[in-house]
Write a protein that holds these residues in place. Structure first.
Motif, PDB file in Angstrom:
ATOM      1  N   LEU A 118      -1.044  -0.805  -4.467  1.00 21.20           N
ATOM      2  CA  LEU A 118      -2.297  -0.072  -4.426  1.00 21.20           C
ATOM      3  C   LEU A 118      -2.027   1.296  -3.816  1.00 21.20           C
ATOM      4  N   VAL A 119      -2.307   2.332  -4.585  1.00 21.10           N
ATOM      5  CA  VAL A 119      -2.022   3.701  -4.170  1.00 21.10           C
ATOM      6  C   VAL A 119      -3.303   4.372  -3.668  1.00 21.10           C
ATOM      7  N   LEU A 120      -3.281   4.817  -2.436  1.00 18.36           N
ATOM      8  CA  LEU A 120      -4.384   5.602  -1.895  1.00 18.36           C
ATOM      9  C   LEU A 120      -4.078   7.073  -2.153  1.00 18.36           C
ATOM     10  N   ILE A 160       0.847  -1.189   0.000  1.00 18.67           N
ATOM     11  CA  ILE A 160       0.000   0.000   0.000  1.00 18.67           C
ATOM     12  C   ILE A 160       0.883   1.239   0.000  1.00 18.67           C
ATOM     13  N   GLU A 161       0.607   2.151  -0.909  1.00 22.54           N
ATOM     14  CA  GLU A 161       1.289   3.440  -0.934  1.00 22.54           C
ATOM     15  C   GLU A 161       0.249   4.511  -0.588  1.00 22.54           C
ATOM     16  N   ASP A 162       0.423   5.152   0.546  1.00 18.83           N
ATOM     17  CA  ASP A 162      -0.548   6.128   1.001  1.00 18.83           C
ATOM     18  C   ASP A 162      -0.091   7.530   0.608  1.00 18.83           C
ATOM     19  N   LYS A 211      -0.039  -0.629 -10.914  1.00 19.00           N
ATOM     20  CA  LYS A 211      -0.603  -0.102  -9.679  1.00 19.00           C
ATOM     21  C   LYS A 211      -2.110   0.145  -9.819  1.00 19.00           C
ATOM     22  N   VAL A 212      -2.817  -0.092  -8.721  1.00 20.38           N
ATOM     23  CA  VAL A 212      -4.224   0.260  -8.612  1.00 20.38           C
ATOM     24  C   VAL A 212      -4.296   1.579  -7.848  1.00 20.38           C
ATOM     25  N   TYR A 213      -5.109   2.507  -8.336  1.00 26.04           N
ATOM     26  CA  TYR A 213      -5.249   3.814  -7.702  1.00 26.04           C
ATOM     27  C   TYR A 213      -6.663   3.958  -7.150  1.00 26.04           C
TER      28      TYR A 213
END
Length: 306
Positions: free
Chosen positions: A129-131, A12-14, A157-159
């Protein structure tokens, strides 16, 4: 959905504190769930990829993968999302419960797809997955929250702006944790398609497609991603973490974000030629099919009637 206390993904990339998060890069179209009307075009599995259609995946005829070397936003979004800081999305603290939920669902997709790929002698590559909050830059270009969740094949990546979950519930009447899990699983379905080569095949093919033909192929790929989400739900159910009403919640979400339902709600009429994700009935049918069988071979949306 009995998700609390289960493993959470580290992928997870916040970027919610950075409205311009993400990085610019090369091309590749974005795959995302529709939240409004759209008109754009765009968009082997464990079998050999056959490129039989001139104009979505898994060793069937092939190919309908969204994406393009132009970095554009390939299925267009619509609607509007309000950034409510501190509510499920926006600038909520890094340890907020919704982030934990997303990380848990992502971990469940990792476990399931790793196992499926391994059974076929393949290696699954975990996506990130980027929040984000409000707007983001990816390898596919710039996007705002109004575009809805999307997958970028250019950076794997999923955004996700989690305020979309609020809109799914409040505006589209698709409530429930498993409805939200379905949204994530659908985007991961596009990642599976990317890993298996369908997207790159479609990117080549779409260069010679007209808008209507590209839309038709886009529908097939989106329905396959729905079916893959169903396959994931099948194996998730075997773990005993689904509760009564969870599948119905996901099926309702699929209904509410069908192209026909969205267009009728947004503009009062439907334009079938512009569909690029599928009707409500189609989306429910393919999600249910994947869930019922758990077999990738039952997700052949690339040839035949859909």
């Amino acid at each position: 959905m009995l998700w609390k206390g289960r493993r959470q993904s580290d992928n997870i990339e916040d970027d919610r504190s950075d409205s311009g998060g993400g990085g610019l890069g090369g091309g590749g179209g974005q795959f995302r769930l529709p939240i409004g009307g759209r008109t754009g075009g765009g968009g082997s599995i464990f079998l050999v990829i056959l490129v039989v259609l001139a104009g979505w995946y898994f060793g069937f005829d092939p190919s309908t993968i969204l994406g393009g070397g132009d970095g554009g936003l390939l299925p267009g979004g619509g609607g509007q999302i309000t950034d409510n800081s501190g509510q499920d999305g926006g600038t909520a603290p890094a340890n907020d419960e919704m982030k934990q939920f997303v990380a848990t669902v992502l971990a469940e997709t990792e476990d399931t797809w790793t196992g499926i790929f391994k059974s076929q002698g393949l290696t699954y590559e975990d996506p990130k997955l980027v929040l984000f909050s409000g707007q983001v830059r990816s390898a596919c270009g710039f996007a705002s929250a109004a575009a809805g969740p999307f997958y970028c094949p250019g950076d794997h990546k999923v955004y996700l702006d989690m305020t979309f979950f609020q809109q799914l519930d409040q505006q589209f009447g698709a409530s429930g944790e498993f409805a939200r899990a379905y949204v994530i699983a659908h985007e991961i379905g596009h990642h599976v398609q990317n890993l298996t080569g369908i997207m790159s095949k479609f990117n080549q093919m779409r260069q010679s497609m007209g808008e209507v033909e590209a839309n038709q192929m886009s529908v097939r790929i989106e329905l396959q991603a729905d079916c893959f989400a169903g396959v994931w739900a099948h194996y998730t159910g075997q773990k005993g973490i689904l509760e009564q009403g969870d599948i119905e919640s996901a099926l309702n979400a699929a209904k509410q974000i069908g192209d026909d339902t969205l267009q009728k709600k947004m503009q009062g009429y439907v334009v079938p030629e512009s569909f690029n994700h599928g009707t409500s009935q189609q989306r429910q049918t393919w999600l249910a099919r994947g869930y019922k069988s758990g077999k990738l071979s039952d997700c052949n949306t690339l040839s035949g009637p859909i």
